[in-house]
Design an enzyme around this catalytic site. Structure first.
Site, PDB file in Angstrom:
ATOM      1  N   HIS A  19     -15.794  33.957  57.762  1.00 46.75           N
ATOM      2  CA  HIS A  19     -15.721  33.113  58.969  1.00 46.75           C
ATOM      3  C   HIS A  19     -14.292  33.119  59.514  1.00 46.75           C
ATOM      4  CE1 HIS A  19     -17.410  29.401  61.187  1.00 46.75           C
ATOM      5  NE2 HIS A  19     -16.249  29.700  61.729  1.00 46.75           N
ATOM      6  N   HIS A  21     -12.367  33.839  63.390  1.00 38.89           N
ATOM      7  CA  HIS A  21     -12.489  34.153  64.819  1.00 38.89           C
ATOM      8  C   HIS A  21     -11.332  35.059  65.236  1.00 38.89           C
ATOM      9  CE1 HIS A  21     -15.545  30.979  65.780  1.00 38.89           C
ATOM     10  NE2 HIS A  21     -15.041  30.431  64.689  1.00 38.89           N
ATOM     11  N   GLU A 209     -20.331  20.096  61.424  1.00 36.70           N
ATOM     12  CA  GLU A 209     -18.868  20.104  61.500  1.00 36.70           C
ATOM     13  C   GLU A 209     -18.443  18.915  62.371  1.00 36.70           C
ATOM     14  OE1 GLU A 209     -17.320  23.328  63.858  1.00 36.70           O
ATOM     15  OE2 GLU A 209     -15.288  23.133  63.055  1.00 36.70           O
TER      16      GLU A 209
HETATM   17 ZN   LIG Z   1     -15.541  28.751  63.495  1.00 39.92          ZN
END
Ligand SMILES: [Zn+2]
Length: 346
Positions: A19, A21, A209
């Site tokens: 994970h 970005h 989240e």
């Molecule tokens: Zn993320």
């Protein structure tokens, strides 16, 4: 083991990041060069001037508005195909330098094509080519995940999906839903993820989240999620935690990101360790190295020094990541076997 021995040990470990970005993995020095080359106005062209605009600072309020604000700034730097290729190559090189052997790098085509005004397919193609080239140069395996934001339109998402499917054979393996979870429902995106699944893409969803455990349930039941991005607020629902453990659903946990975006206000109360102890397949990831000013080694170190897990637990998390890789089953088994041997995990 002292802290300096431990960090050396962790840096030397073969690692996996599931994970990360691309937009949050650019080098500050590269951003300065881009700003100078393209005349992006800054009071001074140095790293310290830029830092507060793209990185969470200790004295600012840690919340998702500020965290997302950093992405808005970062979007201003993607000004040419060469820049897209360069930041991709550098992101892969930086991962390899941290001894990451398998990387799933995700990116949001609308963010990268915001200024260039190219098609999503073109921008995905540039990332695919640059990632493949850098993977060869640095002896790292890279797979790509295409993200769409829930706070952007579903029509936009439709175009992102079509472009992702067109690049399925070029390194794109999965589709991701990201963005502002607390204010924008996922429901309009259900049909897109239905189609992505049917077409053979893996699916990961940012959930649990900035909103609660119900988002994780929705991701699993309505969006066909194979893995959950973050998912730390699953801890609020003991039944869900039991189901995640039973089904072996991997959570892509990014501890520093959770702290920086205000999901967790106290490191000691981060849900990673309790989830792990209840049998959930946790993995440890960076999310946005530049925004949080971290490497994956830093994350593993923090999990040990701040969240009371041991080195063996961290190795297990790396192995969990191998088992949750978005690869065809035979390739995934090879990855798991390789990591078992290299980590000396029974
Ligand atoms: Zn993320």
């Amino acid at each position: 083991m002292g802290e300096s021995d431990l960090i050396q040990n962790i840096r030397a470990l073969p690692k996996i990041d599931l994970h990360r970005h691309l937009e949050g993995a650019v080098r500050l020095e590269t951003l300065i060069e881009i700003a100078q080359d393209y005349g992006i106005e800054m009071p001074e062209y140095d790293v310290e001037t830029l830092r507060p605009f793209v990185q969470m600072m200790p004295d600012e309020t840690h919340n998702y508005q500020h965290f997302l604000g950093k992405f808005s700034t970062l979007r201003q730097f993607f000004r040419s195909p060469d820049i897209i290729r360069r930041v991709t190559r550098e992101a892969v090189a930086d991962a390899a330098a941290d001894n990451i052997l398998y990387l799933e790098l995700r990116f949001t085509p609308p963010a990268l094509s915001n200024i260039i005004r190219c098609s999503y397919e073109e921008v995905i193609g540039w990332v695919c080519d640059a990632a493949a080239e850098a993977a060869r140069d640095h002896a790292i395996t890279v797979r790509l995940i295409v993200s769409m934001n829930r706070h952007e339109s579903v029509q936009n998402g439709e175009k992102v999906l079509q472009a992702a499917l067109a690049c399925h054979t070029r390194g794109v393996v999965a589709l991701d839903l990201a963005g502002n979870e607390s204010q924008y429902p996922a429901q309009p995106f259900y049909p897109l993820f239905e189609r992505a699944k049917a077409a053979g893409l893996f699916i990961t969803i940012h959930a649990g989240e900035w909103a609660g455990a119900e988002g994780v349930r929705e991701a699993l039941t309505c969006l066909h999620a194979d893995r959950i991005g973050h998912g730390v607020r699953s801890i609020e629902d003991p039944e869900l935690v039991a189901e995640l453990a039973e089904h072996g659903t991997a959570l892509e946990i990014c501890p520093s990101s959770n702290y920086d975006s205000g999901v967790v206000t106290d490191w000691l109360r981060h849900p990673l360790a309790p989830l792990y102890r209840q049998g959930v397949k946790i993995t440890i990831n960076t999310d946005d190295p530049v925004i949080s000013a971290i490497t994956l080694s830093d994350e593993l170190m923090r999990v040990i020094t701040r969240l009371s897990l041991g080195l063996e637990d961290v190795k297990q998390a790396v192995l969990n990541a191998a088992g949750a890789a978005f690869l065809p089953p035979a390739e995934r088994e090879t990855l798991v076997a390789a990591f078992k041997a290299r980590l000396a995990v029974p």
